[in-house]
Design an enzyme around this catalytic site. Structure first.
Site, PDB file in Angstrom:
ATOM      1  N   THR A 385       0.767  -1.047  -0.090  1.00 37.93           N
ATOM      2  CA  THR A 385      -0.080  -0.043  -0.090  1.00 37.93           C
ATOM      3  C   THR A 385       0.957   1.007  -0.039  1.00 37.93           C
ATOM      4  O   THR A 385       1.957   1.035   0.449  1.00 37.93           O
ATOM      5  CB  THR A 385      -0.819  -0.026   1.466  1.00 37.93           C
ATOM      6  OG1 THR A 385      -1.841  -1.175   1.182  1.00 37.93           O
ATOM      7  CG2 THR A 385      -1.938   1.226   1.524  1.00 37.93           C
ATOM      8  N   ASN A 405      -3.310  -4.251  -2.192  1.00 41.68           N
ATOM      9  CA  ASN A 405      -3.338  -5.204  -1.004  1.00 41.68           C
ATOM     10  C   ASN A 405      -1.804  -5.309  -0.873  1.00 41.68           C
ATOM     11  O   ASN A 405      -1.025  -4.803  -0.425  1.00 41.68           O
ATOM     12  CB  ASN A 405      -4.357  -5.953  -0.959  1.00 41.68           C
ATOM     13  CG  ASN A 405      -4.598  -6.568   0.211  1.00 41.68           C
ATOM     14  OD1 ASN A 405      -4.361  -6.011   1.247  1.00 41.68           O
ATOM     15  ND2 ASN A 405      -5.054  -7.766   0.124  1.00 41.68           N
TER      16      ASN A 405
HETATM   17  N1  GLY Z   1      -5.239  -3.321   1.723  1.00 36.08           N
HETATM   18  C1  GLY Z   1      -4.762  -2.947   2.747  1.00 36.08           C
HETATM   19  C2  GLY Z   1      -6.047  -2.093   3.406  1.00 36.08           C
HETATM   20  O1  GLY Z   1      -6.706  -1.672   2.871  1.00 36.08           O
HETATM   21  O2  GLY Z   1      -6.013  -2.024   4.686  1.00 36.08           O
END
Ligand code: GLY
Length: 574
Positions: A385, A405
């Site tokens: 992220t 992700n």
């Molecule tokens: N994919 C990490 C989040 O959105 O928390």
């Protein structure tokens, strides 16, 4: 290059790394000076993002008359090129904007479950989770929201044309960018996965290993960006790009359809607001857990003398850990997509509720996560992220967190279109009580339903002091996003650190389950570990936690950057 000024290195035992106090360089681009560096202070506008090229592109947009949102759009597209692990076209994001007059808004462009998604789609006949299905296959992808999000925020606030803000990203993809040492190592680690999961040769694979200084060119991605430049959202959600996404889906087990793509819309939501010792905290509402959690954490510790106890003292670490234990238990029970489940947001953030949650806090003894369940309301990677913070000369501020992700999402590059797909479906609770890639447990509120958004931990946050812009902050890191943002805020407000020191400082993390304090290697010394273990805590060393990119407004109105030295993160300004 016009000047390099280096001044001073400090080493503090509780800091993760040797921290450059000041390290500025300035580059002349198109007759304008762009300053970059650790501890950067500038007067007119600043960007802190995960890669130097993206930060510099953002500053150039500001210098050419763009506002913070124009820069945001340009940085977003640039990161899709030069930060392939997390910057993206095939993922989603969340952002909070504060205009110079104080108006605030939050944009949700989180991925959605495809229309044919089903609650038990990752389970076998016996109801067991099929390993890897929600993380490593075409079926792991949610409907991407990033292009819709950028178009939406730019359409509402931007000054420059869409063509002007996307062109630097196109040029970066077509002409290429220089690979850093960290990126080279990351791509080399991923090589086998890229080969295994793709039927074509992607831009991220070459015969030899990547080395620092190589150039990556991405002509297919440039073509996709040109379609978006020429047709806006339709350049992604319809026509050639959409056809290529569907063809990629049909290659294996993907379920995203043309209808899913055509129906995707970014949604404006009311930001979460709360206060901490006179500061106003503005953050992201559900489908992120981040905003609610950060207000809960700050509220739970507000009445304790943490500044007196000190940075990384056993007492403050214990208190913060116990608050985190309770907040992550609430997250698992109550939070999900507000369009599908009723979330008791105000109740969860209420003063009485938070006081009640801490009523069994024992200053000398750790709690036990088996005894802590969610509170009673009347009536969860590799952890990728990416976050960036932007402020312009008028004080308009944008806090953006965007994601695929896991690092490089599911590792699948859409053939012919050059961008990676997300594996965001794993952020749903694929089975109640079953941990996702971050070890987060979820419940019914975050179960899979068609068209629903998966719960996030992304915490793009803006803070005001006395009604004026004070800080822009956020982080990547899956479940550790919330605790990284929490600690950075406290480092400034409670422990009087400047922005760079606050960002560089060592971090720890507790998320209810597993019941342990994760800590960056060597951040806690032996004596501190002994004290915490005596209280009953389990300490687990791990690699770095979060990559915070933040900006603080100083009392003279200038901007101070905090770029996370754990990555290639760069503060740039003028
Ligand atoms: N994919 C990490 C989040 O959105 O928390």
């Amino acid at each position: 290059m016009c000047l390099i000024m280096k001044s001073g290195i400090i080493r503090l035992s509780a800091l993760l790394i040797a921290l450059p106090l000041f390290y500025y360089s300035c580059t002349i681009i198109d007759n304008n000076v762009v300053e970059t560096g650790y501890g950067l202070k500038v007067q007119n506008g600043m960007v802190v993002s995960a890669y130097p090229d993206a930060s510099i592109i953002g500053v150039k947009i500001l210098q050419n008359g763009g506002n913070a949102v124009d820069a945001t759009a340009a940085i977003h597209f640039a990161l899709a090129v030069c930060n392939p692990a997390a910057g993206n076209l095939g993922g989603g994001g969340l952002l909070v904007v504060r205009e110079s007059d104080g108006n605030i808004a939050a944009l949700d462009y989180r991925e959605k479950a495809p229309l044919v998604a089903a609650r038990d789609m990752y389970l076998d006949d016996k109801g067991e989770v099929i390993p890897g299905l929600s993380t490593s296959t075409h079926l792991a992808s949610g409907v991407p929201g990033t292009v819709a999000g950028i178009a939406e925020v730019h359409n509402k606030y931007g000054n420059l044309s869409f063509k002007e803000v996307i062109q630097p990203g196109i040029d970066l993809a077509r002409q290429g960018f220089i690979v850093s040492d960290k990126l080279a190592r990351s791509l080399n680690k991923m090589k086998d996965r890229f080969i295994e999961r793709n039927s074509h040769i992607t831009a991220f694979v070459k015969d030899e290993s990547w080395v620092e200084g190589d150039t990556i060119r991405q002509p297919e991605l440039a073509e996709t960006l040109e379609l978006i430049r020429d047709y806006g959202m339709d350049g992604f959600y319809r026509g050639r790009t959409a056809d290529l996404i569907i063809k990629e889906m049909e290659r294996v087990n993907g379920i995203i359809t043309h209808g899913d793509l055509e129906n995707y819309k970014a949604v404006w939501r009311d930001p979460i607001t709360g206060s901490y010792k006179g500061y106003r905290i503005i953050s992201m509402p559900p489908p992120s857990s981040g905003g609610v959690a950060i207000i809960q954490l700050l509220g739970m510790i507000e009445n304790y003398p943490v500044s007196e106890w000190g940075f990384h003292s056993d007492k403050s670490i214990h208190l913060m850990t116990e608050a985190e234990r309770r907040v992550y238990a609430d997250r698992a029970e109550y939070l999900g997509d507000p369009d599908f489940v009723k979330i008791p947001v105000e109740e969860l953030m209420g003063i009485d509720y938070l006081a009640g949650r801490m009523s069994d806090f024992n200053p000398d003894q750790s709690g036990d996560s088996r005894d802590i369940s969610a509170g009673s309301i009347p009536g969860y990677e590799s952890e990728e992220t990416t976050h960036f913070s932007v402020v312009d000369g008028d004080g308009m501020a944008v806090s953006v967190t965007t994601t695929l992700n896991g690092a490089y999402g599911n590792g699948i590059v859409v053939e012919g279109a050059g961008f990676l797909l997300n594996n965001e479906m794993d952020d749903f609770s694929v089975k109640p009580g079953y941990p996702n890639i971050y070890g987060l447990i979820g419940g019914e509120a975050n179960s899979i339903q068609p068209d629903k958004r998966m719960l996030s931990s992304m915490t793009p946050t803006i803070i005001e002091e006395n009604g004026e812009l004070f800080m822009i902050v956020g982080s990547p890191g899956g479940s550790t996003i919330i605790t990284s943002v929490f600690q950075t805020i406290l480092n400034v407000i409670e422990f009087n650190m400047d922005m760079q020191t606050a960002v560089s400082a060592g971090r720890f993390h507790h998320q209810w389950l597993p019941d342990q304090i994760s800590v960056e290697s060597d951040v806690f010394d032996t004596l501190l570990v002994q004290k915490l273990e005596k209280m009953g805590h389990t300490i687990a060393k791990r690699p770095s936690i979060g990559r915070v990119d933040a900006i603080r407004v100083l009392s003279d109105g200038s901007y101070e950057g905090g770029a996370d030295p754990r990555g290639d993160d760069t503060a740039a300004g003028y």
